[in-house]
Design an enzyme around this catalytic site. Structure first.
Site, mmCIF file in Angstrom:
data_model
loop_
_atom_site.group_PDB
_atom_site.id
_atom_site.type_symbol
_atom_site.label_atom_id
_atom_site.label_comp_id
_atom_site.label_asym_id
_atom_site.label_seq_id
_atom_site.Cartn_x
_atom_site.Cartn_y
_atom_site.Cartn_z
ATOM 1 N N GLY A 46 0.789 -1.230 0.000
ATOM 2 C CA GLY A 46 0.000 0.000 0.000
ATOM 3 C C GLY A 46 0.818 1.275 0.000
ATOM 4 O O GLY A 46 0.261 2.372 0.026
ATOM 5 N N HIS A 47 2.157 1.181 -0.026
ATOM 6 C CA HIS A 47 2.999 2.392 0.089
ATOM 7 C C HIS A 47 4.119 2.350 -0.928
ATOM 8 O O HIS A 47 5.269 2.130 -0.554
ATOM 9 C CB HIS A 47 3.578 2.482 1.501
ATOM 10 C CG HIS A 47 4.081 3.831 1.874
ATOM 11 N ND1 HIS A 47 5.357 4.262 1.609
ATOM 12 C CD2 HIS A 47 3.484 4.855 2.506
ATOM 13 C CE1 HIS A 47 5.530 5.476 2.090
ATOM 14 N NE2 HIS A 47 4.402 5.854 2.637
ATOM 15 N N PHE A 48 4.004 2.591 -2.069
ATOM 16 C CA PHE A 48 2.847 2.873 -2.906
ATOM 17 C C PHE A 48 2.887 1.845 -4.022
ATOM 18 O O PHE A 48 3.962 1.581 -4.545
ATOM 19 C CB PHE A 48 2.927 4.295 -3.477
ATOM 20 C CG PHE A 48 3.007 5.353 -2.408
ATOM 21 C CD1 PHE A 48 1.856 5.759 -1.745
ATOM 22 C CD2 PHE A 48 4.218 5.913 -2.035
ATOM 23 C CE1 PHE A 48 1.931 6.744 -0.764
ATOM 24 C CE2 PHE A 48 4.293 6.888 -1.056
ATOM 25 C CZ PHE A 48 3.154 7.305 -0.408
#
Length: 145
Positions: A46-48
Site C-alpha cells: 500500500g505504500h505505494f
C-alpha cells in the site's frame, strides 16, 4: 552479529523486525547494522503500489531497533518479559532520499548520552553513500509487571 544473535536481543519479529545484520559494534558507543529492503516487504502493498517507497517512520524504527541492539549489548542483557526498551522520542528527523526495493539500508547509530534513564542516540540511515534519513532518537528501559 548475525540474525540468530539479533533475535536473542530484540523482541521484534516478522513483519516488524527491521535489522538483518550487525556489521560493526563498538560496545557502548556505536553500531553499524543493515536492513535489506525487498519488494516482499508487507508495507509495499500500500505504500505505494505503482512506486514502492519504504515509509519514513519505518526507517526511524529501524534506527531505533539498532539503538536497542547497542543498548542491550552495552548492558550485557537480553530483553525478557519483564524488560522492554521503549522508543520515547525523536528530534530533528530529516528524510533526504527515498528507500526503495533492492536498497540496502545502512543503519549507523551512536550513543550520544544517558541522562535520567533516557538514552539519546544520533542515527543516520544511508543507501550507499547517500543519506536517506537522520534523526536523534530517545529510548528508555522499563521493567514491566
Amino acid at each position: 552479529m548475525d540474525i540468530h544473535q539479533i533475535l536473542k536481543l530484540l523482541p521484534h519479529r516478522y513483519p516488524f523486525l527491521l535489522v538483518d545484520r550487525v556489521n560493526e559494534l563498538e560496545r557502548g558507543k556505536r553500531i553499524l547494522a543493515i536492513k535489506n529492503v525487498t519488494i516482499n516487504e508487507p508495507f509495499f502493498t500500500g505504500h505505494f503500489p505503482a512506486r514502492p517507497v519504504m515509509p519514513g517512520v519505518l526507517i526511524l524504527e529501524a534506527l531505533a531497533q539498532a539503538a536497542g541492539l547497542l543498548s542491550f549489548d552495552m548492558m550485557g542483557e537480553a530483553p525478557g518479559d519483564d524488560k522492554v526498551f521503549y522508543f520515547v522520542g525523536i528530534d530533528g528527523a530529516r528524510f533526504k532520499r527515498p528507500v526503495e526495493p533492492g536498497d540496502q539500508l545502512i543503519l549507523d547509530v551512536e550513543l550520544d548520552r544517558i541522562k535520567g534513564g533516557i538514552y539519546k542516540f544520533k542515527g543516520v540511515a544511508r543507501v550507499g553513500d547517500s543519506v536517506a534519513c537522520e534523526a536523534e532518537i530517545m529510548c528508555t528501559m522499563r521493567t514491566v509487571a
